[in-house]
Design a protein around this motif. Sequence first.
Motif, mmCIF file in Angstrom:
data_model
loop_
_atom_site.group_PDB
_atom_site.id
_atom_site.type_symbol
_atom_site.label_atom_id
_atom_site.label_comp_id
_atom_site.label_asym_id
_atom_site.label_seq_id
_atom_site.Cartn_x
_atom_site.Cartn_y
_atom_site.Cartn_z
ATOM 1 N N ASP A 285 3.522 3.472 14.786
ATOM 2 C CA ASP A 285 2.548 2.839 13.898
ATOM 3 C C ASP A 285 2.085 1.479 14.433
ATOM 4 N N TYR A 287 -0.021 -1.266 15.897
ATOM 5 C CA TYR A 287 -1.481 -1.378 15.917
ATOM 6 C C TYR A 287 -1.898 -2.072 17.196
ATOM 7 N N TYR A 297 -8.875 -1.037 18.003
ATOM 8 C CA TYR A 297 -7.521 -1.076 17.466
ATOM 9 C C TYR A 297 -7.252 0.152 16.588
ATOM 10 N N LYS A 299 -3.458 2.824 15.372
ATOM 11 C CA LYS A 299 -2.042 3.098 15.616
ATOM 12 C C LYS A 299 -1.893 3.735 16.992
ATOM 13 N N ASN A 486 -9.141 0.778 7.776
ATOM 14 C CA ASN A 486 -9.761 1.309 8.994
ATOM 15 C C ASN A 486 -11.161 1.866 8.765
ATOM 16 N N ALA A 493 0.249 0.125 8.955
ATOM 17 C CA ALA A 493 0.485 -0.137 10.375
ATOM 18 C C ALA A 493 1.534 -1.232 10.558
ATOM 19 N N GLU A 714 -1.411 8.137 11.914
ATOM 20 C CA GLU A 714 -2.734 7.778 11.404
ATOM 21 C C GLU A 714 -3.469 9.040 11.042
#
Length: 714
Positions: A285, A287, A297, A299, A486, A493, A714
Motif C-alpha cells: 500500500d 504510495y 502516484y 499504491k 484518487n 495508503a 488499490e
Amino acid sequence: MKVLRKKLQKVGIVKKFFFFLSILLYLPILGFFIYNILHLVGVETAIRIIAIVILSIWGLIYILSGLVTMIQKKTKTFIVLTIITLILTSGMGVGSYFIYKTFGTMRQMNKTTITYTTNLIMLKGKTLDDKSLLGMIKTEDDLEGHELANKLIEKEKLDNKVKYYEDYMEMISDLYKGKIDGCFVSGNYIINFENQTFIDGNTLPIEEKVDVVKSYSEERENEDTAILNTSKSKRLTEPFTVLVMGVDSTIDGLNKNQAFNGDTLILVTFNPDTLTATMFSIPRDMYVPIACNNNRYAKINSSAAYGSSCVIRTVQKLTGIDIDYYVKINFRGVVDLVNALGGVTVNVEEPDFDYDSAHHNMVCEQNSNRSYGKNDLVCMNVGQQTLNGEQALAYARCRHLYAVSDIARNQHQQDIIEALAIKVRSLKTLDEFQTVIDTVSRNIETNMTPEQMSSFYDVAKSMMGSGNAISVVKTFLSYYSLPVWNGYQYLSALGYYQGSLDAITDEMNINLGKKKAKDIKTFSISFNEEYETPKVGYGIATGTKLQTMPSFILDYKEQASKYCSEHNINCTFEEKVSSDPKGMVIEQSVHAGVLMNNVSSVTLYVSDGSLRDTPTPQPKKTCDKDEMDEDEYAECIAKEKDKDKEKEKETEKEEKKEEPKEEISCTNATVVAGKCVCWKDYEFESGSDTKCKPIPKEEPAPETGTTDGDNSNE
C-alpha cells in the motif's frame, strides 16, 4: 586395411557384436554428456575438464584395445574392457539425463519470450455494437492495456468511441456502473482483480460478471528480461540483487501473460563472500510514483497491473538500487514446495484477535482454494513448530488477526521464505533436489539462466563445507497512514519516512559492496534484558512527509487563507449565496485528500450569509368589509394596527443592533454576531474570549511496519 578385415572375419560374431554395440553407444552418449556438463558453469570446473579428458581417452583406448584383444583372442581382457565401457556408458547416460532434465526444468522458469494478450470484456448479456463506449488505459507504456488494445481495434476494425482512464480500478468500476459498455484488460484479468471490491460494492470473481468478446495476442521478447539487461556472464558468485514478486492466486502455475496481482514485493541483496542477505519487504500500500504511468502516484502494488517490468522500474526508482534478477512466485505453489521439503519450521506469531470463540489464541485462515468451509479452515497454534504446505500458505496470507494487518502478514511471508532457504540447504540426494525443482518450476518465473542458477553451486558447497548458514538482515520501514483521494474513492495508503528508507538502502548497498560500512565504536548490552538484533530502518521518522489537501469545509476565510499562505498554495475565494455564517467555506474546487504535490491552486467558495435567519414570508390576511359584519371588521382593523406597531418596534430593535459598535479584535477566530468564534481545531485561551489557540494534539509515535508491510489492494 585388408589384413585387418581378414583378421576381423576370424573373430567370433558375438565379440564383434558387443564391440561395435559398445562403440555405437559410448561415442554418442559421450558427446551428449560433454554437451551437458559444459553447461554446468562454475560447478567443479577442474573435475569436469578431467572427466571429459579421461572419458574421451577411454573411448580411444577401448577402440584400439578392443580390436587388439579380439584379434589376439584375449577373451577375458576383451570382456573386462567391454564391461567397463558399458558401465561408463550407463553412468554418462544417467548423468546426462539428470543434467538435461534439470536444465530443461530451469529453462521453463527462464522465459525468453512471452505471449501477451489483451481482452475486450463486457458485462454478461451485453453485446458489442458501433454505439458501445469502450474504456482503455491512457498510459502508452501499458503493453496489454493500451498498445495491444489499439492493435485489436485496428484488427477488428472497431469504430467505437474510447474513454481513457488513469487506472484499472476506476475503469472497471465504471464498467460495473454502466458508464462504459466494455474495456480492454490483460489476459490475466481474472488473477489481477481476484477478490477486489469496487466502489459500487460489487465483489469479484470478475469472471462471473463479464465475458470476453474480443481478444488479441502477440508473442514477444520477455519485457522483464529486456528491461533488466543483466549480463549473461554475471554469476551468482558475486554480489547480486533479486526482486521477489509474489502472486497470490488460487490457480496452480503462472499464466503466460504480463500482468499479475502484485501481492508481495521483497527486494533481496546477497553477498556470497559474507553469506549475508538483506531482505526489504515493500508494503504493497506504499504510495509512490509509478514509473510506467508517467510517475503518477499510486499504491505500489498497482504497478503489477502493467506487468512485471513496471514493478521492477518502480522499485528501482524508489530505492535507487539496480536490480539484477527477478523471481515471480505463485504462492499457491508454496503448498507443494513446503510439502516436498517435508515442512518448514516457523515461530508462529501470537495473534491480536481471535478468529472466533472456538479458536482462541490460534491463527486461522482460508485454505489454498480460499474456501471458508467448515472443513476447509486452516488453523495452527502459536509458537515454534513445523508447518505443512497448507499451514505455511495460511500463515503467509493471514492479516486480519493482527493489529498491524498487512504489515504483520508480510513479516510472516519473510519468515516463510527464510525457513524455506534453511530447509533447501538440508537436501542430500539428487532425487530430493530433482523433486524440488520439478515442484517449483510451474510456479516460478525468473530471468536467471540455467547457467547462472548452477553457478550458485560453489556458494552452496562453501556453506556445506563450513557449516555456515546464510545470515539474514531484516529491515523495517517506518511508515504513516496516508488516506488519499484518487479521484473516485479514498484509499487507505501508506506513506514512508525517507530517513528510514535511506537507512535500508544504505545497508543493502553495503551488502553489495558499493558502500563502506561505518565503524561501530561503542556498544552496550544489558544482561537483564533479552537481546534483539537491531532492525534496520526501525523507528526512524525523519524526512518530508507527503501532504494531502485538507478539508476547508466549515473553516472561515481567514483560517483558510492563513493555511494557503503557509503552504504556498494559490487560494482564490468566491462568495456563494448561502444560509451558512458569512465567510464560512462551504465548497472547495480540489477534493480533500488529493496529494498536495499535484496542487498549485484551489478555489474556496465562502458563504455570503444572505440567506441566514431570513424568515419565510407568510400570506397576509386582509380585512374584507364586504364579508364581515361591523363588529368583526372593527376588531380585524384593530388587530392589524397592533401587528403594525409590533413590527415597527422589531424594526427599531434590529436597526439598533446594526448600529456600528466598537470593533472586536479576534486572534485565530472570526467575528460572528459581535462575538469571536474560534476556527476549527482551535480553542479559547484560558480566561479570554477573543484569543484562540490550536487545540493540542498528541503527536503519535511513528508507526513502524516491517518492510514487509502491505495493505489492501488499490
